[in-house]
Write a protein that holds these residues in place. Structure first.
Motif, PDB file in Angstrom:
ATOM      1  N   ARG A  60      18.222 -15.944 -60.869  1.00 14.66           N
ATOM      2  CA  ARG A  60      19.626 -16.077 -60.448  1.00 14.66           C
ATOM      3  C   ARG A  60      19.823 -17.378 -59.678  1.00 14.66           C
ATOM      4  N   VAL A  61      18.838 -17.699 -58.859  1.00 16.38           N
ATOM      5  CA  VAL A  61      18.892 -18.952 -58.104  1.00 16.38           C
ATOM      6  C   VAL A  61      18.788 -20.138 -59.053  1.00 16.38           C
ATOM      7  N   GLU A  62      17.832 -20.058 -59.980  1.00 14.27           N
ATOM      8  CA  GLU A  62      17.675 -21.134 -60.962  1.00 14.27           C
ATOM      9  C   GLU A  62      18.956 -21.300 -61.767  1.00 14.27           C
ATOM     10  N   GLY A  63      19.584 -20.191 -62.112  1.00 21.80           N
ATOM     11  CA  GLY A  63      20.847 -20.237 -62.861  1.00 21.80           C
ATOM     12  C   GLY A  63      21.971 -20.874 -62.064  1.00 21.80           C
ATOM     13  N   ALA A  64      22.016 -20.572 -60.764  1.00 24.32           N
ATOM     14  CA  ALA A  64      23.055 -21.161 -59.913  1.00 24.32           C
ATOM     15  C   ALA A  64      22.895 -22.680 -59.841  1.00 24.32           C
ATOM     16  N   TYR A  65      21.665 -23.142 -59.659  1.00 23.10           N
ATOM     17  CA  TYR A  65      21.460 -24.590 -59.590  1.00 23.10           C
ATOM     18  C   TYR A  65      21.672 -25.246 -60.951  1.00 23.10           C
ATOM     19  N   SER A  66      21.392 -24.543 -62.020  1.00 23.87           N
ATOM     20  CA  SER A  66      21.686 -25.058 -63.347  1.00 23.87           C
ATOM     21  C   SER A  66      23.201 -25.208 -63.521  1.00 23.87           C
ATOM     22  N   CYS A  67      23.941 -24.234 -63.037  1.00 25.52           N
ATOM     23  CA  CYS A  67      25.400 -24.282 -63.102  1.00 25.52           C
ATOM     24  C   CYS A  67      25.936 -25.464 -62.296  1.00 25.52           C
ATOM     25  N   ILE A  68      25.391 -25.669 -61.109  1.00 26.08           N
ATOM     26  CA  ILE A  68      25.809 -26.804 -60.271  1.00 26.08           C
ATOM     27  C   ILE A  68      25.544 -28.117 -61.000  1.00 26.08           C
ATOM     28  N   LYS A  69      24.408 -28.221 -61.649  1.00 25.30           N
ATOM     29  CA  LYS A  69      24.076 -29.445 -62.386  1.00 25.30           C
ATOM     30  C   LYS A  69      25.011 -29.651 -63.573  1.00 25.30           C
ATOM     31  N   ARG A  70      25.399 -28.551 -64.248  1.00 22.45           N
ATOM     32  CA  ARG A  70      26.314 -28.685 -65.381  1.00 22.45           C
ATOM     33  C   ARG A  70      27.703 -29.105 -64.932  1.00 22.45           C
ATOM     34  N   ILE A  71      28.135 -28.610 -63.784  1.00 27.22           N
ATOM     35  CA  ILE A  71      29.470 -28.955 -63.279  1.00 27.22           C
ATOM     36  C   ILE A  71      29.507 -30.385 -62.750  1.00 27.22           C
ATOM     37  N   PHE A  72      28.519 -30.738 -61.928  1.00 27.60           N
ATOM     38  CA  PHE A  72      28.566 -32.009 -61.198  1.00 27.60           C
ATOM     39  C   PHE A  72      27.639 -33.086 -61.748  1.00 27.60           C
ATOM     40  N   GLY A  73      26.777 -32.733 -62.689  1.00 31.39           N
ATOM     41  CA  GLY A  73      25.822 -33.694 -63.222  1.00 31.39           C
ATOM     42  C   GLY A  73      24.473 -33.579 -62.534  1.00 31.39           C
ATOM     43  N   GLU A  74      23.473 -34.182 -63.152  1.00 37.00           N
ATOM     44  CA  GLU A  74      22.087 -34.095 -62.673  1.00 37.00           C
ATOM     45  C   GLU A  74      21.797 -35.000 -61.485  1.00 37.00           C
ATOM     46  N   TYR A  75      22.610 -36.016 -61.296  1.00 36.10           N
ATOM     47  CA  TYR A  75      22.279 -37.047 -60.322  1.00 36.10           C
ATOM     48  C   TYR A  75      23.309 -37.115 -59.208  1.00 36.10           C
ATOM     49  N   VAL A  76      22.925 -37.746 -58.105  1.00 34.07           N
ATOM     50  CA  VAL A  76      23.850 -37.996 -57.016  1.00 34.07           C
ATOM     51  C   VAL A  76      24.341 -39.432 -57.106  1.00 34.07           C
ATOM     52  N   SER A  77      25.526 -39.677 -56.579  1.00 34.27           N
ATOM     53  CA  SER A  77      26.112 -41.020 -56.615  1.00 34.27           C
ATOM     54  C   SER A  77      25.708 -41.851 -55.412  1.00 34.27           C
TER      55      SER A  77
END
Length: 142
Positions: free
Chosen positions: A100-117
């Motif tokens: 569930r945790v891995e899924g949440a962070y996967s969701c965050i990456k899909r919404i905001f992208g893999e990288y930071v600006s």
């Protein structure tokens, strides 16, 4: 919901961050058990969780030896994991809920992208905190 996160450089191992993550999570929720992969397998982490009366559900390394060496909780985990097949152990301790945790962070990456600006580390940490806060708002609306 993201209740605790820690941003670090690639040079810092996950296992060294467990104490900070659990202490921060305990500020907003009561942590009863910790589900963690092998990166968190250390005597220090088992001892810390035991001292806080938190059940450690940590996958130990496959070549682990069940010696106490000052950590009874890890010894018991090694014995138990060697006694059961991995799937049985996972089912008994509901280790699959870790995804569930891995899924949440996967969701965050899909919404905001893999990288930071951000370029500076402090701003990277702020950016990640903002992304987690926005994600928490998103899931609160559902």
């Amino acid at each position: 919901q993201v209740v605790s996160m820690d941003v670090s450089s690639e040079k810092v191992g996950d296992g060294k961050r467990l104490k900070r993550l659990v202490n921060r999570a305990n500020e907003s929720v009561r942590v009863k058990r910790v589900l963690a992969d092998g990166a968190y397998d250390s005597r220090a982490n088992f001892n810390f969780l035991s001292s806080k009366r938190i059940k450690p559900v940590i996958r130990v390394r496959s070549n682990s030896v069940p010696k106490n060496k000052g950590c009874q909780a890890r010894k018991l985990a090694v014995i138990e994991q060697q006694a059961f097949k991995p799937r049985s152990w996972s089912r008994i301790h509901r280790f699959g809920k870790r995804w569930r945790v891995e899924g949440a962070y996967s969701c965050i990456k899909r919404i905001f992208g893999e990288y930071v600006s951000a370029k500076k580390f402090v701003n990277m940490a702020r950016e990640m905190a903002m992304k987690a806060a926005i994600y928490n708002r998103f899931i609160a609306m559902v």
